[in-house]
Design an enzyme around this catalytic site. Structure first.
Site, PDB file in Angstrom:
ATOM      1  N   LYS A  41       0.508  -1.055   0.522  1.00 51.84           N
ATOM      2  CA  LYS A  41      -0.131  -0.383  -0.227  1.00 51.84           C
ATOM      3  C   LYS A  41       0.811   0.909   0.135  1.00 51.84           C
ATOM      4  CE  LYS A  41      -4.169  -1.621   2.004  1.00 51.84           C
ATOM      5  NZ  LYS A  41      -4.529  -1.613   2.976  1.00 51.84           N
ATOM      6  N   HIS A  44       1.958   7.260   2.816  1.00 51.93           N
ATOM      7  CA  HIS A  44       1.340   7.999   1.743  1.00 51.93           C
ATOM      8  C   HIS A  44       1.775   8.859   2.907  1.00 51.93           C
ATOM      9  CE1 HIS A  44      -1.763   7.558   4.119  1.00 51.93           C
ATOM     10  NE2 HIS A  44      -2.074   6.457   3.697  1.00 51.93           N
ATOM     11  N   HIS A  47       0.612   8.745   6.629  1.00 51.74           N
ATOM     12  CA  HIS A  47       2.149   8.104   7.535  1.00 51.74           C
ATOM     13  C   HIS A  47       3.074   9.233   8.466  1.00 51.74           C
ATOM     14  CE1 HIS A  47       0.674   4.204   4.705  1.00 51.74           C
ATOM     15  NE2 HIS A  47       0.701   3.863   6.232  1.00 51.74           N
TER      16      HIS A  47
END
Length: 483
Positions: A41, A44, A47
């Protein structure tokens, strides 16, 4: 006043890079779990908070003398991997994944949800695929490949931020440790059946029930976290197990602590959840499912590029434009994160991150570079004399004394930030030191002809420069000598 400023300056000059550190922790083990993105994933902008807040808490606890283990509890388990494997088998190819692992896997994941709207049987296929993965069937090979490719990409971002870990033991690491926990919960009569699932009833304690096993026998987050907490206690014998995880997980950690307490573990009290608010974008929230995300790597690269432009435009004197642009660009993003109280939600704004005026990372770094420039202009001989015995009467003026008081406070500020798990306390303090230094620079002529006066003032410059550098290091930031 004279005694005070002399003591402060001498203490800092003697300790240098160790200034601000204490030995309160005396080598006692502490765990900090932070960042913990999901593999396959995007890494981004959402995070960034866990990543940089956790890294700073690690550095603060390290500076307090604790023996800190940094753990990246990777999200590498769960039904989502069943979805990813199904999507890859139906629409994927190896070359694309190798070229751009995360973006390609995100595309498959997004496509899966679009297709599953039309064909709900895909969800069943994904669940069945994950069950096979849990039992170590051929799916494991694909999953391992996704994990390896993701880690390569994550590591690139961690390297940009100067962050490393002692362990990447993620959720999957605990899969073989869960049966023992389930067995223990049964033995201690804590499991009850509810609609085919097994739960721990926490309603008597004002909490919602915690599901431990789904009706199909598969495990949940909390089952893994119970196994994980027990493993960490057995392995590290921690004094504190600190989880830097968003405030949306408050209930999860309340349940986790309560279950461990009911299991009879007195160390349940040492499970510390450090929550933080959410980051949103100026045009609304992010959604991985819909593929609407801002990649953290793109944010850091853009910050570096825009800083590089500013350096060229202003004709900044630097030995290495690339290195300075990276230190200042990445530093601006990190400082922006750590200047807010962690519990506050905030909207990510480019203009704010790259504003070099006001209480920002570039402002503090610029102040540091200014202090370095003063010392260069003074020359090696003058700096060497300033490190000797000084006459403190020259640094008792209002702005010099105010600066010395703030430098003196750094060690206790670090302790306060550690006790409150709040890096913004350090951030605010080094902004205060930078502002006080700039007032001192403005009010006093430093490179005077009188050698005794010059030495005393340069000694205070060295002390302030050291405090700023050590403070920035606690935030995970570098201090450029020229800027």
């Amino acid at each position: 006043k004279e005694e005070f400023v002399k003591d402060v300056v001498e203490d800092v000059l003697q300790k240098e890079g160790e200034y601000g550190k204490t030995n309160i922790g005396d080598g006692i083990p502490v765990i900090v779990e932070f960042s913990s993105p999901n593999i396959a994933k995007p890494f981004h902008i959402g995070h960034i908070r866990s990543t940089v807040i956790g890294n700073s808490i690690y550095k603060i606890y390290d500076a307090m003398g604790y023996k800190v283990t940094r753990i990246n509890h990777l999200g590498d388990y769960g039904t989502q991997f069943g979805k990813m494997i199904v999507a890859y088998r139906r629409w994927g190819n190896e070359e694309d994944v190798k070229r751009e692992p995360i973006k390609t896997l995100l595309h498959y994941y997004t496509k899966f949800h679009v297709e599953a709207e039309k064909d709900p049987t895909l969800e069943d296929e994904a669940r069945a695929t994950f069950t096979r993965l849990e039992h170590g069937e051929p799916e494991t090979m694909l999953w391992q490949w996704f994990r390896d490719e993701s880690l390569k990409e994550f590591t690139r971002v961690y390297d940009m931020l100067g962050i490393s870990y002692d362990s990447y033991a993620g959720e999957s690491f605990y899969s073989d440790k869960m049966p023992a926990i389930v067995e223990e919960l049964k033995k201690k009569n804590l499991l009850v059946e509810s609609k085919g699932a097994m739960i721990v009833d926490l309603e008597p304690y004002g909490l919602t029930p915690a599901p431990i096993l789904k009706s199909d026998g598969s495990t949940l987050y909390i089952t893994r976290d119970l196994a994980c907490a027990k493993y960490r206690k057995d392995t590290y014998n921690f004094y504190k197990n600190i989880y830097v995880v968003a405030s949306q997980q408050n209930l999860h950690f309340q349940q986790l602590k309560k279950i461990l307490e009911l299991m009879g573990y007195e160390w349940a009290k040492d499970i510390i959840h450090v929550p933080f608010g959410l980051v949103s974008l100026e045009d609304g929230t992010m959604s991985t499912r819909e593929g609407r995300v801002v990649f953290l790597e793109d944010v850091l690269n853009r910050a570096i590029a825009e800083t590089r432009d500013i350096i060229r435009e202003k004709g900044v004197a630097t030995d290495n434009i690339e290195e300075t642009a990276k230190q200042v660009g990445v530093g601006a993003v990190v400082f922006n994160e750590l200047s807010n109280n962690r519990i506050k939600d905030y909207v990510f704004s480019w203009d704010k991150v790259l504003d070099f005026n006001g209480e920002t990372g570039p402002y503090v770094q610029y102040t540091y570079a200014r202090s370095a420039s003063i010392l260069r202009n003074a020359g090696e001989e003058a700096v060497s004399k300033a490190r000797g015995t000084i006459n403190p009467s020259y640094i008792t003026g209002e702005s010099a004394y105010a600066l010395a008081k703030l430098v003196y406070k750094l060690p206790e500020v670090v302790i306060e930030a550690g006790e409150k798990y709040e890096p913004s306390i350090v951030t605010r303090h080094i902004v205060d030191i930078a502002q006080a230094f700039n007032r001192f620079y403005h009010d006093e002529h430093i490179l005077v002809d009188n050698e005794e006066e010059r030495s005393a003032k340069l000694a205070l410059v060295i002390a302030a420069k050291t405090a700023i550098k050590n403070g920035l290091a606690l935030l995970g930031m570098e201090a450029p000598e020229r800027m």
